[in-house]
Design an enzyme around this catalytic site. Sequence first.
Site, PDB file in Angstrom:
ATOM      1  N   ARG A 185       6.981  -6.629   7.564  1.00  0.00           N
ATOM      2  CA  ARG A 185       6.798  -8.008   7.996  1.00  0.00           C
ATOM      3  C   ARG A 185       8.159  -8.663   8.231  1.00  0.00           C
ATOM      4  O   ARG A 185       9.121  -8.382   7.511  1.00  0.00           O
ATOM      5  CB  ARG A 185       6.052  -8.823   6.931  1.00  0.00           C
ATOM      6  CG  ARG A 185       4.582  -8.506   6.805  1.00  0.00           C
ATOM      7  CD  ARG A 185       3.758  -8.996   7.995  1.00  0.00           C
ATOM      8  NE  ARG A 185       2.331  -8.728   7.809  1.00  0.00           N
ATOM      9  CZ  ARG A 185       1.686  -7.685   8.344  1.00  0.00           C
ATOM     10  NH1 ARG A 185       2.319  -6.835   9.108  1.00  0.00           N
ATOM     11  NH2 ARG A 185       0.388  -7.532   8.126  1.00  0.00           N
ATOM     12  N   HIS A 233       5.864  -5.491  17.386  1.00  0.00           N
ATOM     13  CA  HIS A 233       4.810  -5.294  16.360  1.00  0.00           C
ATOM     14  C   HIS A 233       3.784  -4.243  16.807  1.00  0.00           C
ATOM     15  O   HIS A 233       2.579  -4.498  16.851  1.00  0.00           O
ATOM     16  CB  HIS A 233       4.103  -6.620  16.030  1.00  0.00           C
ATOM     17  CG  HIS A 233       3.433  -6.594  14.678  1.00  0.00           C
ATOM     18  ND1 HIS A 233       3.432  -7.665  13.810  1.00  0.00           N
ATOM     19  CD2 HIS A 233       2.756  -5.621  14.026  1.00  0.00           C
ATOM     20  CE1 HIS A 233       2.779  -7.354  12.707  1.00  0.00           C
ATOM     21  NE2 HIS A 233       2.354  -6.102  12.816  1.00  0.00           N
TER      22      HIS A 233
HETATM   23  P1  NAP Z   1      -0.267  -0.918   0.425  1.00  0.00           P
HETATM   24  O1  NAP Z   1      -1.147   0.292   0.472  1.00  0.00           O
HETATM   25  O2  NAP Z   1      -0.813  -2.207  -0.085  1.00  0.00           O
HETATM   26  O3  NAP Z   1       1.042  -0.515  -0.438  1.00  0.00           O
HETATM   27  C1  NAP Z   1       2.039  -1.400  -0.756  1.00  0.00           C
HETATM   28  C2  NAP Z   1       3.133  -0.659  -1.534  1.00  0.00           C
HETATM   29  O4  NAP Z   1       4.204  -1.565  -1.813  1.00  0.00           O
HETATM   30  C3  NAP Z   1       2.648  -0.122  -2.865  1.00  0.00           C
HETATM   31  O5  NAP Z   1       3.223   1.136  -3.122  1.00  0.00           O
HETATM   32  C4  NAP Z   1       3.180  -1.149  -3.862  1.00  0.00           C
HETATM   33  O6  NAP Z   1       3.442  -0.633  -5.152  1.00  0.00           O
HETATM   34  C5  NAP Z   1       4.486  -1.534  -3.207  1.00  0.00           C
HETATM   35  N1  NAP Z   1       4.918  -2.854  -3.695  1.00  0.00           N
HETATM   36  C6  NAP Z   1       4.284  -4.043  -3.620  1.00  0.00           C
HETATM   37  N2  NAP Z   1       4.999  -5.015  -4.202  1.00  0.00           N
HETATM   38  C7  NAP Z   1       6.120  -4.417  -4.671  1.00  0.00           C
HETATM   39  C8  NAP Z   1       7.260  -4.871  -5.386  1.00  0.00           C
HETATM   40  N3  NAP Z   1       7.379  -6.165  -5.757  1.00  0.00           N
HETATM   41  N4  NAP Z   1       8.229  -3.989  -5.697  1.00  0.00           N
HETATM   42  C9  NAP Z   1       8.120  -2.688  -5.350  1.00  0.00           C
HETATM   43  N5  NAP Z   1       7.058  -2.182  -4.680  1.00  0.00           N
HETATM   44  C10 NAP Z   1       6.078  -3.042  -4.347  1.00  0.00           C
HETATM   45  O7  NAP Z   1       0.331  -1.227   1.856  1.00  0.00           O
HETATM   46  P2  NAP Z   1       0.287  -0.335   3.202  1.00  0.00           P
HETATM   47  O8  NAP Z   1      -1.097  -0.195   3.686  1.00  0.00           O
HETATM   48  O9  NAP Z   1       1.099   0.898   2.976  1.00  0.00           O
HETATM   49  O10 NAP Z   1       1.061  -1.321   4.186  1.00  0.00           O
HETATM   50  C11 NAP Z   1       2.359  -1.834   3.890  1.00  0.00           C
HETATM   51  C12 NAP Z   1       2.694  -2.987   4.803  1.00  0.00           C
HETATM   52  O11 NAP Z   1       2.981  -2.521   6.108  1.00  0.00           O
HETATM   53  C13 NAP Z   1       1.565  -3.994   5.030  1.00  0.00           C
HETATM   54  O12 NAP Z   1       1.480  -4.915   3.954  1.00  0.00           O
HETATM   55  C14 NAP Z   1       1.989  -4.660   6.319  1.00  0.00           C
HETATM   56  O13 NAP Z   1       2.790  -5.767   6.017  1.00  0.00           O
HETATM   57  C15 NAP Z   1       2.829  -3.585   7.022  1.00  0.00           C
HETATM   58  N6  NAP Z   1       2.193  -3.073   8.244  1.00  0.00           N
HETATM   59  C16 NAP Z   1       2.877  -3.170   9.431  1.00  0.00           C
HETATM   60  C17 NAP Z   1       2.315  -2.667  10.586  1.00  0.00           C
HETATM   61  C18 NAP Z   1       3.064  -2.690  11.902  1.00  0.00           C
HETATM   62  O14 NAP Z   1       2.503  -2.352  12.935  1.00  0.00           O
HETATM   63  N7  NAP Z   1       4.325  -3.043  11.909  1.00  0.00           N
HETATM   64  C19 NAP Z   1       1.035  -2.072  10.561  1.00  0.00           C
HETATM   65  C20 NAP Z   1       0.380  -2.012   9.360  1.00  0.00           C
HETATM   66  C21 NAP Z   1       0.956  -2.517   8.196  1.00  0.00           C
HETATM   67  P3  NAP Z   1       2.216  -0.152  -6.116  1.00  0.00           P
HETATM   68  O15 NAP Z   1       1.669   1.071  -5.435  1.00  0.00           O
HETATM   69  O16 NAP Z   1       2.869   0.167  -7.389  1.00  0.00           O
HETATM   70  O17 NAP Z   1       1.233  -1.288  -6.137  1.00  0.00           O
END
Ligand code: NAP
Length: 270
Positions: A185, A233
């Site tokens: 983000r 994006h």
């Molecule tokens: P997710 O499954 O919710 O995983 C989030 C990860 O971040 C988890 O491993 C979590 O740790 C870690 N995390 C959260 N808060 C943290 C902190 N304070 N310190 C350290 N680690 C932390 O998310 P996802 O599905 O992989 O997606 C990640 C992000 O990618 C989304 O939230 C979105 O913003 C972005 N995204 C971008 C696109 C694009 O096209 N650019 C597309 C899709 C998503 P834990 O496992 O320990 O909870």
Amino acid sequence: VKQAVVWRPRPGDLARFPNLEVIVSIGAGIDHVLVDPHLPKDVPIIRTVGDDLTQRMREYVALHVLRHHRDMPRQLQAQAEKDWHAIVVPVAPNRIVGVMGLGNLGAASAKTLSDLGFTTRGWSKSAKTIEGVKTFAGGDELDTFLSGCEILVNLLPLTEVTKGILNADLFAKLTPGACVINCARGGHLVDEDLLSALESGQIKQATLDVFHQEPLPTDHAFWSHSAITVTPHVASQIDAATGGRLIAANLQEFAATGTCPDMADAERGY
Ligand code: NAP
């Protein structure tokens, strides 16, 4: 209305539906839903994730890590100058890459980088085990995770804690001349800090897919910066048919059982 499927709802829109039972975020994150100050607090939120999204993100991360690893920007510049300039880089095992966030997208991307041969690290909130990836957890291990990193990929969710995490302090902890890829983000990045770090050479190149304001305003410095690659994006944009099927399956499961594997946690912020 009992079910709302949204990307960026206007603040106050969802509060207009008193019978709302579930909100579906068309996206893996839920930050764009949680920003609504009038969001009905007790309505569960389902996010949209799946193999398609993960595959697309792995492709994007591999493409841009390899591009930085092989110094393609410099190679393309040499071509433009008709300069037969051979750039010899270390082999991937001699390059440390780090992935911040080890959820669906981060864990799969880290595994892909490890399979490509990179010395791969990952950082998350709770401890993880991923084959071929050295993992770090929590604020206490962040500095060790960053130290020595030459290419950093951000795949954290945007929360109160992770907002602005890509800042001057963090850049200073990477190997001088490191590259940064932000595909999570725009709110994770302090724009001015990146521009200063590029100016000083602490950061050599950046790939940015996400921005504070989208579309990125035409007068933003990122558009024309020679060391920044801007993509709109698209790192992992799901197509309508696949997304529709995923959302329908989640809603069916939620209607039948009151839950589904892709439930987000509004309290946690992701
Ligand atoms: P997710 O499954 O919710 O995983 C989030 C990860 O971040 C988890 O491993 C979590 O740790 C870690 N995390 C959260 N808060 C943290 C902190 N304070 N310190 C350290 N680690 C932390 O998310 P996802 O599905 O992989 O997606 C990640 C992000 O990618 C989304 O939230 C979105 O913003 C972005 N995204 C971008 C696109 C694009 O096209 N650019 C597309 C899709 C998503 P834990 O496992 O320990 O909870």
